[in-house]
Scaffold this motif. Structure first.
Motif, PDB file in Angstrom:
ATOM      1  N   ILE A  18     -33.295 -87.489-103.258  1.00 38.22           N
ATOM      2  CA  ILE A  18     -32.911 -86.208-102.667  1.00 38.22           C
ATOM      3  C   ILE A  18     -32.843 -86.312-101.150  1.00 38.22           C
ATOM      4  O   ILE A  18     -31.876 -85.885-100.522  1.00 38.22           O
ATOM      5  CB  ILE A  18     -33.893 -85.106-103.109  1.00 38.22           C
ATOM      6  N   VAL A  22     -29.544 -85.993 -98.530  1.00 37.48           N
ATOM      7  CA  VAL A  22     -29.496 -85.018 -97.438  1.00 37.48           C
ATOM      8  C   VAL A  22     -29.249 -85.714 -96.108  1.00 37.48           C
ATOM      9  O   VAL A  22     -28.442 -85.259 -95.296  1.00 37.48           O
ATOM     10  CB  VAL A  22     -30.805 -84.191 -97.398  1.00 37.48           C
ATOM     11  N   CYS A  25     -25.486 -87.173 -95.675  1.00 40.26           N
ATOM     12  CA  CYS A  25     -24.331 -86.277 -95.727  1.00 40.26           C
ATOM     13  C   CYS A  25     -23.691 -86.101 -94.360  1.00 40.26           C
ATOM     14  O   CYS A  25     -22.572 -85.616 -94.257  1.00 40.26           O
ATOM     15  CB  CYS A  25     -24.722 -84.930 -96.320  1.00 40.26           C
ATOM     16  N   VAL A  81     -35.929 -78.121 -98.558  1.00 41.17           N
ATOM     17  CA  VAL A  81     -34.604 -78.705 -98.785  1.00 41.17           C
ATOM     18  C   VAL A  81     -33.841 -77.898 -99.833  1.00 41.17           C
ATOM     19  O   VAL A  81     -32.646 -77.632 -99.682  1.00 41.17           O
ATOM     20  CB  VAL A  81     -34.733 -80.187 -99.192  1.00 41.17           C
ATOM     21  N   ALA A  82     -34.516 -77.471-100.896  1.00 37.57           N
ATOM     22  CA  ALA A  82     -33.856 -76.692-101.949  1.00 37.57           C
ATOM     23  C   ALA A  82     -33.356 -75.358-101.414  1.00 37.57           C
ATOM     24  O   ALA A  82     -32.214 -74.958-101.684  1.00 37.57           O
ATOM     25  CB  ALA A  82     -34.816 -76.468-103.116  1.00 37.57           C
ATOM     26  N   CYS A  84     -32.624 -74.600 -98.286  1.00 38.06           N
ATOM     27  CA  CYS A  84     -31.509 -74.853 -97.362  1.00 38.06           C
ATOM     28  C   CYS A  84     -30.229 -75.205 -98.106  1.00 38.06           C
ATOM     29  O   CYS A  84     -29.142 -74.768 -97.722  1.00 38.06           O
ATOM     30  CB  CYS A  84     -31.874 -75.958 -96.388  1.00 38.06           C
ATOM     31  N   CYS A  85     -30.339 -75.982 -99.176  1.00 37.64           N
ATOM     32  CA  CYS A  85     -29.157 -76.343 -99.959  1.00 37.64           C
ATOM     33  C   CYS A  85     -28.558 -75.132-100.672  1.00 37.64           C
ATOM     34  O   CYS A  85     -27.352 -75.052-100.865  1.00 37.64           O
ATOM     35  CB  CYS A  85     -29.495 -77.433-100.968  1.00 37.64           C
ATOM     36  N   ILE A  86     -29.400 -74.204-101.055  1.00 41.11           N
ATOM     37  CA  ILE A  86     -28.903 -72.989-101.706  1.00 41.11           C
ATOM     38  C   ILE A  86     -28.242 -72.066-100.691  1.00 41.11           C
ATOM     39  O   ILE A  86     -27.196 -71.468-100.967  1.00 41.11           O
ATOM     40  CB  ILE A  86     -30.052 -72.272-102.446  1.00 41.11           C
ATOM     41  N   LEU A  88     -26.949 -72.886 -97.607  1.00 48.53           N
ATOM     42  CA  LEU A  88     -25.905 -73.480 -96.774  1.00 48.53           C
ATOM     43  C   LEU A  88     -24.482 -73.073 -97.154  1.00 48.53           C
ATOM     44  O   LEU A  88     -23.665 -72.833 -96.268  1.00 48.53           O
ATOM     45  CB  LEU A  88     -26.038 -75.002 -96.770  1.00 48.53           C
TER      46      LEU A  88
END
Length: 94
Positions: A18, A22, A25, A81-82, A84-86, A88
């Protein structure tokens, strides 16, 4: 000892996967920006902004890991991280 290794091996491998996705990217973002009128010098400058916050934040994270433990710290970082990924995709600009 082997039994403990098999319990922790998969979660650690997934965690590293994971965080590597990140961190890597940024190359995709620079590739997308290279099609615009931004020079390669400015794109390289943008790459430095990926590495510098990681270095600075790692100094603070080291004290956090010592204070709360590695398991709690890893869970907390994966939650960040989860989230932020949701969120973004809903941000208008990067």
């Amino acid at each position: 000892m082997i039994q403990n290794y098999s319990k922790i091996a998969l979660p650690l491998k997934i965690s590293f996967l994971i965080f590597s996705m990140v961190l890597n990217c940024m190359g995709v973002i620079i590739l997308q920006l290279s099609a615009t009128n931004i020079s390669y010098t400015n794109l390289g400058f943008l790459e430095a902004f990926k590495d510098l916050p990681i270095a600075i934040f790692s100094l603070f994270a080291a004290t956090f890991i010592n204070r709360f433990g590695s398991k709690t710290s890893l869970i907390f970082s994966l939650l960040i991280v989860a989230v932020c990924c949701i969120l973004l995709p809903f941000v208008g600009g990067f």
